[in-house]
Write a protein that holds these residues in place. Structure first.
Motif, PDB file in Angstrom:
ATOM      1  N   GLU A 273      13.467   1.064 -39.136  1.00  0.00           N
ATOM      2  CA  GLU A 273      12.383   0.092 -39.314  1.00  0.00           C
ATOM      3  C   GLU A 273      12.213  -0.761 -38.059  1.00  0.00           C
ATOM      4  O   GLU A 273      11.083  -1.042 -37.641  1.00  0.00           O
ATOM      5  CB  GLU A 273      12.650  -0.797 -40.526  1.00  0.00           C
ATOM      6  CG  GLU A 273      11.570  -1.857 -40.731  1.00  0.00           C
ATOM      7  CD  GLU A 273      11.668  -2.593 -42.050  1.00  0.00           C
ATOM      8  OE1 GLU A 273      11.125  -3.717 -42.132  1.00  0.00           O
ATOM      9  OE2 GLU A 273      12.268  -2.054 -43.004  1.00  0.00           O
ATOM     10  N   GLU A 274      13.324  -1.174 -37.464  1.00  0.00           N
ATOM     11  CA  GLU A 274      13.254  -2.033 -36.284  1.00  0.00           C
ATOM     12  C   GLU A 274      12.548  -1.342 -35.119  1.00  0.00           C
ATOM     13  O   GLU A 274      11.869  -1.982 -34.312  1.00  0.00           O
ATOM     14  CB  GLU A 274      14.659  -2.453 -35.856  1.00  0.00           C
ATOM     15  CG  GLU A 274      15.360  -3.384 -36.835  1.00  0.00           C
ATOM     16  CD  GLU A 274      15.793  -2.696 -38.127  1.00  0.00           C
ATOM     17  OE1 GLU A 274      15.966  -1.445 -38.121  1.00  0.00           O
ATOM     18  OE2 GLU A 274      15.943  -3.402 -39.152  1.00  0.00           O
TER      19      GLU A 274
ATOM     20  N   VAL B 102       5.194  -0.027 -40.719  1.00  0.00           N
ATOM     21  CA  VAL B 102       6.123   0.011 -41.856  1.00  0.00           C
ATOM     22  C   VAL B 102       5.314   0.199 -43.138  1.00  0.00           C
ATOM     23  O   VAL B 102       4.352  -0.533 -43.399  1.00  0.00           O
ATOM     24  CB  VAL B 102       6.964  -1.275 -41.942  1.00  0.00           C
ATOM     25  CG1 VAL B 102       7.889  -1.228 -43.157  1.00  0.00           C
ATOM     26  CG2 VAL B 102       7.762  -1.481 -40.656  1.00  0.00           C
TER      27      VAL B 102
ATOM     28  N   ILE C 254       5.281   0.183 -47.234  1.00  0.00           N
ATOM     29  CA  ILE C 254       5.955  -0.347 -48.421  1.00  0.00           C
ATOM     30  C   ILE C 254       5.613   0.544 -49.606  1.00  0.00           C
ATOM     31  O   ILE C 254       4.460   0.570 -50.058  1.00  0.00           O
ATOM     32  CB  ILE C 254       5.508  -1.778 -48.740  1.00  0.00           C
ATOM     33  CG1 ILE C 254       5.642  -2.699 -47.522  1.00  0.00           C
ATOM     34  CG2 ILE C 254       6.275  -2.336 -49.929  1.00  0.00           C
ATOM     35  CD1 ILE C 254       4.958  -4.047 -47.704  1.00  0.00           C
TER      36      ILE C 254
ATOM     37  N   ARG D 258       9.950   2.148 -46.172  1.00  0.00           N
ATOM     38  CA  ARG D 258      11.109   1.486 -46.767  1.00  0.00           C
ATOM     39  C   ARG D 258      11.604   2.248 -47.996  1.00  0.00           C
ATOM     40  O   ARG D 258      10.838   2.961 -48.658  1.00  0.00           O
ATOM     41  CB  ARG D 258      10.737   0.058 -47.168  1.00  0.00           C
ATOM     42  CG  ARG D 258      10.635  -0.889 -45.984  1.00  0.00           C
ATOM     43  CD  ARG D 258      10.379  -2.322 -46.416  1.00  0.00           C
ATOM     44  NE  ARG D 258      10.623  -3.248 -45.314  1.00  0.00           N
ATOM     45  CZ  ARG D 258      10.478  -4.561 -45.396  1.00  0.00           C
ATOM     46  NH1 ARG D 258      10.074  -5.126 -46.536  1.00  0.00           N
ATOM     47  NH2 ARG D 258      10.727  -5.327 -44.348  1.00  0.00           N
TER      48      ARG D 258
ATOM     49  N   GLN E 221       6.904  -9.122 -48.907  1.00  0.00           N
ATOM     50  CA  GLN E 221       7.313  -8.050 -47.994  1.00  0.00           C
ATOM     51  C   GLN E 221       6.307  -7.879 -46.862  1.00  0.00           C
ATOM     52  O   GLN E 221       6.674  -7.780 -45.691  1.00  0.00           O
ATOM     53  CB  GLN E 221       7.461  -6.732 -48.759  1.00  0.00           C
ATOM     54  CG  GLN E 221       8.646  -6.692 -49.692  1.00  0.00           C
ATOM     55  CD  GLN E 221       9.014  -5.264 -50.040  1.00  0.00           C
ATOM     56  OE1 GLN E 221       9.503  -4.499 -49.219  1.00  0.00           O
ATOM     57  NE2 GLN E 221       8.738  -4.897 -51.277  1.00  0.00           N
ATOM     58  N   ALA E 222       5.029  -7.842 -47.216  1.00  0.00           N
ATOM     59  CA  ALA E 222       3.986  -7.648 -46.203  1.00  0.00           C
ATOM     60  C   ALA E 222       3.958  -8.807 -45.209  1.00  0.00           C
ATOM     61  O   ALA E 222       3.827  -8.601 -43.996  1.00  0.00           O
ATOM     62  CB  ALA E 222       2.631  -7.491 -46.887  1.00  0.00           C
TER      63      ALA E 222
ATOM     64  N   ASP F 121       6.404 -10.731 -44.272  1.00  0.00           N
ATOM     65  CA  ASP F 121       7.554 -10.671 -43.374  1.00  0.00           C
ATOM     66  C   ASP F 121       7.391  -9.563 -42.334  1.00  0.00           C
ATOM     67  O   ASP F 121       7.787  -9.732 -41.174  1.00  0.00           O
ATOM     68  CB  ASP F 121       8.842 -10.461 -44.172  1.00  0.00           C
ATOM     69  CG  ASP F 121       9.188 -11.664 -45.050  1.00  0.00           C
ATOM     70  OD1 ASP F 121       8.600 -12.745 -44.841  1.00  0.00           O
ATOM     71  OD2 ASP F 121      10.033 -11.509 -45.959  1.00  0.00           O
ATOM     72  N   ILE F 122       6.812  -8.451 -42.733  1.00  0.00           N
ATOM     73  CA  ILE F 122       6.588  -7.355 -41.773  1.00  0.00           C
ATOM     74  C   ILE F 122       5.561  -7.767 -40.726  1.00  0.00           C
ATOM     75  O   ILE F 122       5.746  -7.540 -39.523  1.00  0.00           O
ATOM     76  CB  ILE F 122       6.131  -6.081 -42.513  1.00  0.00           C
ATOM     77  CG1 ILE F 122       7.261  -5.552 -43.409  1.00  0.00           C
ATOM     78  CG2 ILE F 122       5.691  -5.003 -41.519  1.00  0.00           C
ATOM     79  CD1 ILE F 122       6.823  -4.473 -44.376  1.00  0.00           C
TER      80      ILE F 122
ATOM     81  N   LYS G  30       4.583  -6.258 -36.686  1.00  0.00           N
ATOM     82  CA  LYS G  30       4.439  -4.843 -37.008  1.00  0.00           C
ATOM     83  C   LYS G  30       3.189  -4.622 -37.849  1.00  0.00           C
ATOM     84  O   LYS G  30       2.643  -5.569 -38.434  1.00  0.00           O
ATOM     85  CB  LYS G  30       5.675  -4.334 -37.756  1.00  0.00           C
ATOM     86  CG  LYS G  30       6.951  -4.371 -36.926  1.00  0.00           C
ATOM     87  CD  LYS G  30       8.136  -3.823 -37.715  1.00  0.00           C
ATOM     88  CE  LYS G  30       9.421  -3.915 -36.889  1.00  0.00           C
ATOM     89  NZ  LYS G  30       9.377  -3.048 -35.684  1.00  0.00           N
TER      90      LYS G  30
ATOM     91  N   VAL H  16       1.443  -2.852 -41.216  1.00  0.00           N
ATOM     92  CA  VAL H  16       1.972  -2.671 -42.572  1.00  0.00           C
ATOM     93  C   VAL H  16       0.963  -1.940 -43.436  1.00  0.00           C
ATOM     94  O   VAL H  16      -0.255  -2.103 -43.283  1.00  0.00           O
ATOM     95  CB  VAL H  16       2.351  -4.044 -43.201  1.00  0.00           C
ATOM     96  CG1 VAL H  16       1.147  -4.955 -43.319  1.00  0.00           C
ATOM     97  CG2 VAL H  16       3.038  -3.867 -44.541  1.00  0.00           C
TER      98      VAL H  16
END
Length: 353
Positions: A26-27, A32, A34, A80, A137-138, A140-141, A146, A148
């Motif tokens: 992921e990093e 990313v 979900i 994820r 979650q979105a 934070d991404i 990044k 999403v």
């Protein structure tokens, strides 16, 4: 730390890697995904809550070479792990919803039944939980700089992502590929029904300035009235109208040009797989005859990209689970094209800054 120097994009997909057999963490990834295993309010066929694992397997058969977006995958796509607690909650509430839907379908009054009142309340509270779970979650991404995307699940799943996108972009449009308008208010009493996703998005997220719907062919008069009274905030390209124009000799290119012309600069793509012809997705939740070939939608994407539209995110929903993985195979290829389109669009924007 994975290195592309040890990765052969022309070899068989490695199931020990991530989505599409890509070797990124992921990093390391630019995008990313979900997975959202949720299908509580589906009103016909179920199964889409479990599609992520099946689609992952099918994705290993997708060739990484895309002539329109060469080597974009090298920026990294990562999905994820599936949250099994969310899936368990969906399974429990889905059973409750089935009992509730059966009850109201017989014309019985909900207010007269305390159990049904509690069931409805539990389902609506569960949907609020899900919306917030996706949003957090979105958010934070996006905060990690990044891109999403959401892989559903039913079409109720991306509302939290819309909200997070709205905190980053002051205005954007949703391009909705779908057989349904999804503009019903609290369908069947469920505040966040899969049939209400676009109604809720428009009512709750002011940053959404326009909704452009393509392929609609199954809707009610309530939804039509909402669209007609929206002052062009909702623009719908009905499947029937598209087909009749094609039958009478118009080119798909000309219709696509019209669609692209009404889209503003920032676009979120919300792709319900039932927007395609159901021969391509027979196990989707609510299949409807008509719809598109995959390449017709990919052509629309190509023209959007060529016009310089800024794709800011996407969701892919309602992909069914099938015994021969046909639905998942089609879904995986649609997902890969969406990943390439989003990443290529943002790369283009970054290079221009």
């Amino acid at each position: 730390m994975s290195t592309l120097s040890q990765f052969d994009p022309n070899s068989v997909g490695n199931p020990n890697n991530n989505i599409f057999g890509l070797p990124f963490s992921e990093e390391e990834s630019r995008l990313v995904i979900i997975p959202v295993p949720w299908e509580v309010t589906v009103s016909y066929n179920a199964g889409t809550a479990r599609v992520a694992d099946h689609l992952f397997k099918a994705s290993l058969q997708v060739d990484l070479f895309d002539p329109e977006y060469t080597d974009v995958w090298q920026q990294g796509f990562f999905m994820r792990p599936l949250d099994r607690k969310v899936l368990t909650k969906s399974d429990f509430l889905r059973k409750e919803a089935e009992l509730y839907i059966n009850y109201i379908s017989q014309g019985d009054e909900v207010a007269a039944n305390k159990f049904m009142c509690k069931t409805l309340r539990d389902i609506n509270e569960g949907s609020l939980f899900l919306n917030n779970w996706v949003y957090e979650q979105a958010r934070d991404i996006l905060a990690a700089d990044k891109l999403v995307a959401v892989l559903g699940g039913d079409h109720s799943t991306p509302l939290g992502l819309f909200k997070a996108i709205g905190e980053k972009y002051s205005d954007f449009a949703i391009l909705q590929i779908d057989a349904h308008m999804d503009l019903r208010k609290a369908y069947e009493g469920f505040n966040y029904s899969h049939a209400s996703i676009m109604y809720n998005a428009l009512e709750e997220i002011p940053q959404i300035k326009k909704l452009v719907q393509v392929g609609i062919r199954d809707y009610c008069d309530e939804e039509l009235a909402y669209m007609e009274s929206s002052n062009q905030r909702v623009i719908t390209f009905f499947d029937k109208d598209i087909k009749e124009r094609l039958y009478e000799g118009e080119l798909w290119k000309n219709i696509v040009d019209e669609i692209v012309a009404v889209l503003p600069d920032n676009i979120f793509i919300s792709f319900d797989i039932d927007g395609l012809n159901p021969k391509l997705c027979p196990h989707t939740g609510t299949p409807v005859h008509g719809g598109f070939e995959v390449q017709e939608i990919f052509y629309l994407f190509k023209k959007m990209h060529a016009a310089g539209k800024n794709i800011i995110g996407f969701d892919l929903n309602e992909v069914g689970v099938s015994q021969n993985e046909w639905d998942e195979n089609v879904g995986a290829r649609v997902l890969y094209k969406l990943c390439n389109l989003l990443t290529a669009s943002q790369t283009k924007v970054s290079d221009a800054v």
